[in-house]
Enzyme design. Structure first.
Site, PDB file in Angstrom:
ATOM      1  N   ASN A 190      -6.627  12.379  -0.520  1.00 32.86           N
ATOM      2  CA  ASN A 190      -5.610  11.426   0.520  1.00 32.86           C
ATOM      3  C   ASN A 190      -6.478  10.829   1.478  1.00 32.86           C
ATOM      4  OD1 ASN A 190      -2.899  10.701   1.511  1.00 32.86           O
ATOM      5  ND2 ASN A 190      -3.164  12.236   3.241  1.00 32.86           N
ATOM      6  N   LYS A 191      -5.707  10.144   2.435  1.00 34.99           N
ATOM      7  CA  LYS A 191      -6.351   9.079   3.258  1.00 34.99           C
ATOM      8  C   LYS A 191      -7.647  10.043   3.994  1.00 34.99           C
ATOM      9  CE  LYS A 191      -6.168   5.646   3.579  1.00 34.99           C
ATOM     10  NZ  LYS A 191      -5.132   5.127   4.071  1.00 34.99           N
ATOM     11  N   ARG A 232      -6.642  -1.149  -7.148  1.00 33.82           N
ATOM     12  CA  ARG A 232      -7.073   0.106  -6.300  1.00 33.82           C
ATOM     13  C   ARG A 232      -7.483   1.097  -7.172  1.00 33.82           C
ATOM     14  NH1 ARG A 232      -4.643   0.441  -1.290  1.00 33.82           N
ATOM     15  NH2 ARG A 232      -6.258   2.039  -0.753  1.00 33.82           N
ATOM     16  N   ASP A 246      -2.614  10.476  -2.527  1.00 33.76           N
ATOM     17  CA  ASP A 246      -2.691   9.368  -3.608  1.00 33.76           C
ATOM     18  C   ASP A 246      -2.885  10.133  -4.942  1.00 33.76           C
ATOM     19  OD1 ASP A 246      -3.776   8.689  -0.666  1.00 33.76           O
ATOM     20  OD2 ASP A 246      -3.346   6.825  -1.814  1.00 33.76           O
ATOM     21  N   ARG A 269       0.770  -1.237  -0.135  1.00 39.48           N
ATOM     22  CA  ARG A 269       0.291   0.212  -0.024  1.00 39.48           C
ATOM     23  C   ARG A 269       0.927   1.259   0.062  1.00 39.48           C
ATOM     24  NH1 ARG A 269       1.459   1.766   4.104  1.00 39.48           N
ATOM     25  NH2 ARG A 269       0.363   3.956   3.760  1.00 39.48           N
ATOM     26  N   GLY A 270       0.240   2.287  -0.028  1.00 42.22           N
ATOM     27  CA  GLY A 270       0.930   3.849  -0.445  1.00 42.22           C
ATOM     28  C   GLY A 270       0.869   4.075  -1.881  1.00 42.22           C
ATOM     29  N   ALA A 271       0.692   5.097  -2.082  1.00 43.33           N
ATOM     30  CA  ALA A 271       0.738   5.514  -3.700  1.00 43.33           C
ATOM     31  C   ALA A 271       2.041   5.234  -4.413  1.00 43.33           C
ATOM     32  CB  ALA A 271       0.268   6.859  -3.722  1.00 43.33           C
ATOM     33  N   GLN A 325      -3.143   2.665   9.725  1.00 42.79           N
ATOM     34  CA  GLN A 325      -1.822   3.052   9.363  1.00 42.79           C
ATOM     35  C   GLN A 325      -0.925   3.678  10.084  1.00 42.79           C
ATOM     36  OE1 GLN A 325      -4.718   3.292   7.521  1.00 42.79           O
ATOM     37  NE2 GLN A 325      -4.608   2.255   5.546  1.00 42.79           N
TER      38      GLN A 325
END
Lengths: 336, 336
Positions: B244-245, B88, B234, B47-49, B193
């Site tokens: 973003n998150k 995703r 993201d 995970r993580g862009a 996270q």
């Protein structure tokens, strides 16, 4: 759910619904000593500002009973009352109702019990008045004839406030009036009162609702998913600043930017003229472990404030059982 | 922690740190098929862009290897690449790097592997540039000579971005420059996270930090507990809106009101000129159970957006490996 099940006086002891056991278990605590009461308040088995006030009132009756059994002197009794009043720091109701009922101690045990029961009855009646007045405000503010989607946070229903509750009472009134479409509930980390308690109460009432993470609230509001935000409060300062469960402030910022009403529903007893502004409200800092367990690495430190303060300028209105105070008119709406 | 452990190409297969097992376990996944890769991305093990971009790049090499073993035709290979690109929906990096590396397929397997490895190396180098440039911006914006307290959200370190990371890379650069006092980390519900990954990375780096609930972030900022907010993203739209998150938007509102910098640290690849504004960014809606389990009553519905969109006007600056774009100057800072 029958309100007396939340908190009741039973011939010398207190019965209280254990709110930490919900929603998976409906457990009733039998509280016969001040120690047990303080412990129940501290671990949030009894919680919600108005219910804490009622618990403080009944706590005085309990202390008088226990003192009678154990032969306490006046100093011992006073020390025990202070322990109850200090069991949680943020909600003003607890200390206020302990003091109010303690004033009846010179008139004997029956006078104390009657005063304590009056506090419980008053809280119930006040919740109905708050609910109706708040619903009328929102129907007007959001435009008559619309079905409303309301965002709320933490738990402000019967479990927190007796009767219909405060914030959730407003929502219940909208539902009974046929103008409620949906409630969006913030889960309210760390103790998840929104997920555990508000979802449970809404389910019992047959009210449509969806649960969201606390971080999501401001964004959901920005996306037009709610027509209004309704919360309760633990203390309202003399200038209208509002202390409420942590997470409230971000919702108020979002509601302000989105241009939707942000309503605070409280009994008058939550308004503390002795606190000039929100900056003077002590904010409870709770145990790190509420946040760090189970996800963070062992040894992680936390910053676990239980409440936040929302400045008066972000609040559309405060509604109580006696009055509706719109934004900017804090000093102009006297208690009727 | 050695960056190649986060994600690496090992002679025909991918090795990836299983980010769902952290912080309690450091487990390395051996990924030999497209199915395994898609599954690892979907369940957020990877995970993580920027890491998703690198995983997409290595995924093309993996698909070419698997296709060689299993004799895929061109249509089969293309279908598998689309599965990786679609694993995703929100981060633009995944689809972009799949496309970029897939363009090398006509030149053979070695060309594909070289292109994929170049993506990984570039992401690592870019993170160092982002980190240094972002740190310089914050030191200037917050006033030279101060030790800074920085609020961050989700995970934007090596685990998400390779190298030093983006947002967490900026924090690491401040730390190495001796001007970082403390990091406040939002836990980042529902998948935590921040609590699981960022606290773990900060602990590994010996950086002072405290963990806070997501709802607390805006209030902590309002109380002056942070000098700046730093997040990753993201996707950045052409007008500067940032996806973003979930939880980022509320922090931006609070930083704006508090008058502290709100810095978004991203590689250039995260900026998507093809997306005109934040309104055009698809927001992933994830499973209800991430929010409802274990606290809510059975059957509770949820509203579980994984990301939010922060309007450009709330953002102080976007920093990339190539440029610093201050608020309001989005169109005036060309890529050097």
């Amino acid at each position: 759910m029958n309100p007396p099940e939340v908190l009741a006086w039973r011939d010398g002891h207190i019965e209280a619904l254990d709110q930490t056991a919900l929603p998976h278990q409906v457990a009733v605590l039998r509280i016969t000593t001040v120690d047990e009461l303080v412990e129940a308040i501290t671990r949030l088995a009894i919680r919600g500002a108005p219910v804490l006030g009622a618990a403080g009132a009944l706590g005085v009756a309990l202390a008088v009973h226990q003192g009678g059994r154990e032969g306490w002197d006046g100093a011992r009794l006073e020390a025990q009352l202070n322990r109850i009043a200090d069991a949680r720091p943020t909600a003003v109701n607890l200390r206020r109702e302990v003091s109010a009922v303690a004033a009846h101690i010179p008139h004997g045990r029956q006078a104390v019990e009657a005063a304590a029961l009056a506090v419980v009855e008053f809280a119930t009646a006040a919740s109905h008045q708050i609910s109706r007045r708040g619903a009328a405000y929102l129907r007007e503010a959001c435009g008559p004839g619309r079905r409303l989607r309301v965002h709320t946070h933490c738990n402000t229903g019967a479990l927190a406030c007796l009767g219909w509750g405060t914030g959730l009472g407003v929502i219940r009134a909208l539902h009974e009036q046929g103008v409620l479409e949906e409630v969006i509930v913030g889960e309210t980390r760390p103790l998840l009162q929104g997920a555990r308690l508000t979802c449970w109460e809404l389910g019992q009432l047959g009210i449509e609702h969806r649960l969201a993470g606390d971080g999501a609230g401001p964004f959901l509001i920005s996306q037009g998913l709610s027509d209004a935000v309704v919360v309760g409060a633990d203390r309202v300062a003399a200038n209208g600043d509002v202390a409420n469960k942590i997470g409230t402030y971000g919702l108020a910022l979002a509601a302000h930017r989105a241009g939707i009403p942000f309503l605070v529903a409280v009994p008058e007893s939550t308004i503390d003229e002795a606190t000039p502004t929100g900056a003077a409200i002590p904010i409870e800092l709770r145990a790190d472990s509420e946040i760090t367990v189970p996800a963070a690495p062992a040894g992680t430190k936390a910053l676990n404030y239980a409440f936040d303060v929302t400045p008066a300028d972000l609040i559309s209105a405060v509604v109580t059982e006696k009055r509706l105070i719109p934004n900017g008119q804090w000093l102009n709406v006297p208690v009727p």
